[in-house]
Design a protein around this motif. Sequence first.
Motif, PDB file in Angstrom:
ATOM      1  N   THR A   1       5.987   5.229   3.807  1.00 31.13           N
ATOM      2  CA  THR A   1       4.762   5.628   3.114  1.00 31.13           C
ATOM      3  C   THR A   1       3.623   5.868   4.106  1.00 31.13           C
ATOM      4  O   THR A   1       3.378   5.049   4.997  1.00 31.13           O
TER       5      THR A   1
ATOM      6  N   GLU B   1       4.258   7.190  -2.232  1.00 33.94           N
ATOM      7  CA  GLU B   1       4.969   6.057  -2.821  1.00 33.94           C
ATOM      8  C   GLU B   1       4.610   5.909  -4.286  1.00 33.94           C
ATOM      9  O   GLU B   1       3.470   6.155  -4.692  1.00 33.94           O
ATOM     10  N   VAL B   2       5.594   5.519  -5.078  1.00 34.22           N
ATOM     11  CA  VAL B   2       5.369   5.077  -6.449  1.00 34.22           C
ATOM     12  C   VAL B   2       5.806   3.620  -6.516  1.00 34.22           C
ATOM     13  O   VAL B   2       6.927   3.288  -6.134  1.00 34.22           O
ATOM     14  N   SER B   3       4.905   2.748  -6.966  1.00 29.20           N
ATOM     15  CA  SER B   3       5.161   1.309  -6.951  1.00 29.20           C
ATOM     16  C   SER B   3       5.322   0.755  -8.355  1.00 29.20           C
ATOM     17  O   SER B   3       4.643   1.181  -9.294  1.00 29.20           O
ATOM     18  N   TYR B   4       6.238  -0.190  -8.472  1.00 23.29           N
ATOM     19  CA  TYR B   4       6.428  -0.960  -9.690  1.00 23.29           C
ATOM     20  C   TYR B   4       6.225  -2.437  -9.351  1.00 23.29           C
ATOM     21  O   TYR B   4       5.900  -2.772  -8.211  1.00 23.29           O
TER      22      TYR B   4
ATOM     23  N   ARG C   1       9.451  -3.341  -6.996  1.00 20.70           N
ATOM     24  CA  ARG C   1      10.070  -2.364  -6.114  1.00 20.70           C
ATOM     25  C   ARG C   1       9.172  -1.137  -5.993  1.00 20.70           C
ATOM     26  O   ARG C   1       8.178  -1.009  -6.703  1.00 20.70           O
ATOM     27  N   SER C   2       9.537  -0.270  -5.084  1.00 22.98           N
ATOM     28  CA  SER C   2       8.807   0.985  -4.912  1.00 22.98           C
ATOM     29  C   SER C   2       9.776   2.030  -4.387  1.00 22.98           C
ATOM     30  O   SER C   2      10.856   1.701  -3.888  1.00 22.98           O
TER      31      SER C   2
ATOM     32  N   GLN D   1       9.855   6.087  -2.306  1.00 27.08           N
ATOM     33  CA  GLN D   1       9.075   7.039  -1.525  1.00 27.08           C
ATOM     34  C   GLN D   1       9.657   8.448  -1.682  1.00 27.08           C
ATOM     35  O   GLN D   1      10.858   8.617  -1.915  1.00 27.08           O
TER      36      GLN D   1
ATOM     37  N   ASP E   1       1.309   6.878  -9.767  1.00 27.35           N
ATOM     38  CA  ASP E   1       1.639   5.530  -9.324  1.00 27.35           C
ATOM     39  C   ASP E   1       0.971   4.561 -10.290  1.00 27.35           C
ATOM     40  O   ASP E   1      -0.240   4.385 -10.275  1.00 27.35           O
TER      41      ASP E   1
ATOM     42  N   ARG F   1       0.888   1.350 -10.613  1.00 26.54           N
ATOM     43  CA  ARG F   1       0.186   0.180 -10.074  1.00 26.54           C
ATOM     44  C   ARG F   1      -1.184   0.577  -9.542  1.00 26.54           C
ATOM     45  O   ARG F   1      -2.182  -0.091  -9.793  1.00 26.54           O
TER      46      ARG F   1
END
Length: 297
Positions: free
Chosen positions: A253, A266-269, A272-273, A275, A289, A291
């Motif tokens: 990222t 990046e997409v974050s949960y 986890r995430s 890229q 994203d 978050r």
Amino acid sequence: MPELPEVTAIATFLDSRAAGLPIRRVDIASLSVLKTADPPYTALTGRTVSTVDRVGKYLVIRTVPGPDSPPGADAEVDLVIHLSRAGWVRWSESLSPTPPRPGGKSPIALRVHCGLPGDGFDVTEAGTQKRLAAWIVRDPGDVDRIATLGPDVLELSRDQFARILAGSGGRIKNLLTDQRVIAGVGNAYSDEILHTARLSPFATARTLDDDQIDRLHAAVRSVLLGAVERLEGREVARMKSEKRTGLRVHARTGMPCPVCGDTVREVSYADRSFQYCPTCQTGGRVLADRRLSRLLK
């Protein structure tokens, strides 16, 4: 998390060292790791390692009766290991004869003594989230998680792969990492596969056209087989660093995409995430994203 390439390489490494050796003893340092009671882990003592291989992302140490096994011993007793997110294997020629202390601060979860005194391997788990699991079974299929695995990703033809995609209305990122649908791919290599195939992680599986399916199937094979090839012959201790050097977008990222130079996003949960590269994969669009969106509210 060790995925298909790492588990394949670990299995090959252990097979080259342990196959044909007698198991002298197994030490369980973390009782929560062992998920079965019959056969007991002591049943492995005196048996001979026949081969070490991989099923999905599971490591399978297969054993047969040894010279000193009692009459009527099971034809096969296997040690099945899922390394989860932070598990690893460490071979040694100087293992302590003193069993690791259960509940201690050591990362050792279990230890297998095989061959000459001092020879064998530790199965370790770093961090505080203990998810590593081990089973002692007469057949790997006795492990519920293995019994429900989908087909191995490298055994799928292009047409078989296309049929799986056509039957799913989910996002392609989720399908690739769902072990009940396709076995072997996790978070890191799914990022790499989708980047190589130039596909959005949010693309719906059943909407992919023939060209996209061709690219995705080819990317699955090139990324995974390329990683397996890079790890071939490596010492287990060096495999983690070797994996990182081969990644183009995963865990990168903010760095430039090595293909187009755009910034890896990046997409974050919660836990986890993933890229991706906007230019290569989403037509320049930055994916939401959740978050970050919550933090900005």
